[in-house]
Design an enzyme around this catalytic site. Structure first.
Site, mmCIF file in Angstrom:
data_model
loop_
_atom_site.group_PDB
_atom_site.id
_atom_site.type_symbol
_atom_site.label_atom_id
_atom_site.label_comp_id
_atom_site.label_asym_id
_atom_site.label_seq_id
_atom_site.Cartn_x
_atom_site.Cartn_y
_atom_site.Cartn_z
ATOM 1 N N ASP A 201 -6.644 -0.291 7.401
ATOM 2 C CA ASP A 201 -7.279 -1.617 7.319
ATOM 3 C C ASP A 201 -6.243 -2.635 6.836
ATOM 4 O OD1 ASP A 201 -7.120 -0.942 4.645
ATOM 5 O OD2 ASP A 201 -9.208 -1.409 4.180
ATOM 6 N N SER A 202 -5.028 -2.159 6.556
ATOM 7 C CA SER A 202 -3.904 -3.087 6.341
ATOM 8 C C SER A 202 -3.647 -3.877 7.618
ATOM 9 C CB SER A 202 -2.642 -2.329 5.907
ATOM 10 O OG SER A 202 -2.351 -1.277 6.817
ATOM 11 N N GLU B 194 -11.494 4.762 0.845
ATOM 12 C CA GLU B 194 -11.013 4.530 -0.514
ATOM 13 C C GLU B 194 -12.068 4.965 -1.527
ATOM 14 O OE1 GLU B 194 -9.844 0.420 -0.988
ATOM 15 O OE2 GLU B 194 -8.479 0.503 0.721
ATOM 16 N N GLU C 49 -2.008 5.457 -3.969
ATOM 17 C CA GLU C 49 -1.297 4.181 -3.770
ATOM 18 C C GLU C 49 -0.962 3.511 -5.103
ATOM 19 O OE1 GLU C 49 -3.075 1.560 -0.889
ATOM 20 O OE2 GLU C 49 -1.795 -0.119 -1.471
HETATM 21 O O1 KIV Z 1 -4.618 0.447 5.162
HETATM 22 C C1 KIV Z 1 -3.549 1.039 4.935
HETATM 23 O O2 KIV Z 1 -2.535 0.864 5.616
HETATM 24 C C2 KIV Z 1 -3.525 1.974 3.820
HETATM 25 C C3 KIV Z 1 -2.199 2.520 3.423
HETATM 26 C C4 KIV Z 1 -1.412 1.518 2.699
HETATM 27 C C5 KIV Z 1 -2.331 3.772 2.662
HETATM 28 O O3 KIV Z 1 -4.521 2.237 3.243
#
Ligand code: KIV
Length: 277
Positions: A45-46, A116, A189
C-alpha cells in the site's frame, strides 16, 4: 516451475539463506524485479505515495490495491506475489476482512496477503487465524505500521518504549501471537536493531526487515527508493540506481530530437516519401 511457494521460503529459511522481497506496483517494474531474482514481490500500500500520488498510504482503496496486484500478477513468473490489504479493507468485520482478502487471491492472482497489526492487535490476529484456516497465506507486519501513522504521530522508530514507540516486549509478544495465528512470515518495520533481533529469535517463521537491522531473516525495500525514483532518501533504505536522472535525460533528448527534426527519421516512417534521414 511455478512461483516461489511457502515450502520454498521455509526451505531457504531452514538453510539460513537470507530472503529477499521488493515492492512493485505495475507490470513493467514487476517484470524487472522478478527477473532480478527476488523471492517475494509485495504489492504494497506504499503505492499510495510511490505510485498513485497520494501523500501517504491511507487513501489507497481496495480497488486500487486489487488493480495494482493484478497488474503485477500478470507480469510475474517466479516470485511469490503478496497483496497488501489497504487501510480499513480489513478489521471492520471478520466477514468483510475474509471477503476482501479473498478478492486478492481470487480476482487479482495474489499468492498471499499482508496485513498490519498494532501491538497486541487482537482483531487483526483473529483475522489472520481465520484467513489461514481458510487457506489464505498471510504475512504479518509489525513495528512502524503506516496505517496507524495518525495515532503514532510520525515515522518514529518502534521498540524504544517511549510515548511514540511501542515497547520491545509488546512487539515480541505481538509477533508470537501472529505466528500462532498462522502467518508464515512477519515483516518488521522501523524498529531498533535489538527489537528486530529479539522478534526474530522469538518466532519460528522468517522475519523480513525494513529498517529492522541486520539480525532478521530477510529484507524488503520499496522499489522506488531502490531505483532512485522517489526523490527521497531514508536511513532504512539504500538506493541502487538513479532512474530519475536516466528518465529525465531520455525525455530531454526526445524533446530535443522532436524539436530539431531528428525524430522521427525515415526509419520510423511507413513508406517514407523522400528517404530524408
Ligand atoms: O506497503 C509497503 O510497501 C510495505 C513495506 C514497506 C513493508 O508495507
Amino acid at each position: 516451475m511455478g512461483r516461489t511457494s511457502i515450502p520454498d521460503i521455509i526451505e531457504k529459511y531452514d538453510n539460513g539463506e537470507s530472503l529477499t522481497m521488493l515492492t512493485a506496483y505495475d507490470a513493467p517494474i514487476a517484470r524487472q524485479v522478478d527477473n532480478g531474482g527476488v523471492d517475494m514481490i509485495l504489492v504494497g500500500d506504499s503505492a499510495g505515495d510511490n505510485h498513485l500520488g497520494y501523500d501517504d498510504t491511507l487513501p489507497v482503496t481496495l480497488d486500487e490495491a486489487l488493480s495494482n496486484t493484478a497488474a503485477v500478477d500478470r507480469a510475474v513468473e517466479d516470485a511469490m506475489v503478496i497483496g497488501d490489504m489497504p487501510f480499513l479493507s480489513y478489521g471492520t468485520s471478520l466477514e468483510e476482512s475474509v471477503n476482501n482478502a479473498g478478492r486478492f487471491m481470487k480476482e487479482a492472482g495474489a499468492d498471499a496477503v499482508k496485513l498490519e497489526t498494532a501491538p497486541y492487535g487482537e482483531t487483526t490476529i483473529e483475522i489472520i487465524e481465520r484467513l489461514t484456516e481458510l487457506g489464505m497465506p498471510v504475512v504479518g507486519h509489525i513495528g512502524l505500521t503506516p496505517q496507524r501513522m495518525n495515532q503514532i504521530g510520525g515515522g518514529y522508530v518502534q521498540g524504544r518504549g517511549d510515548e511514540s514507540s511501542a515497547t520491545l516486549e509488546a512487539l515480541v509478544e505481538t509477533a508470537k501471537r501472529i505466528e500462532e495465528a498462522g502467518a508464515f512470515s512477519i515483516i518488521i518495520e522501523a524498529v531498533t536493531e535489538e527489537t528486530g533481533k529479539q522478534v526474530t529469535e522469538a518466532v519460528d517463521v522468517p522475519t523480513i526487515g525494513i529498517g529492522a537491522g541486520r539480525y532478521v531473516d530477510g529484507q524488503v525495500l520499496v522499489i522506488t527508493d531502490v531505483l532512485g525514483l522517489s526523490g527521497e532518501s531514508y536511513k532504512l533504505s539504500k538506493q541502487y540506481a538513479d532512474l530519475s536522472t536516466i528518465v529525465q535525460d531520455a525525455v530531454e533528448t526526445y524533446v530535443d530530437d522532436v524539436q530539431n527534426g531528428e525524430f522521427p527519421s525515415s526509419e520510423n516512417a511507413f513508406d517514407p516519401i523522400d528517404g530524408r534521414e
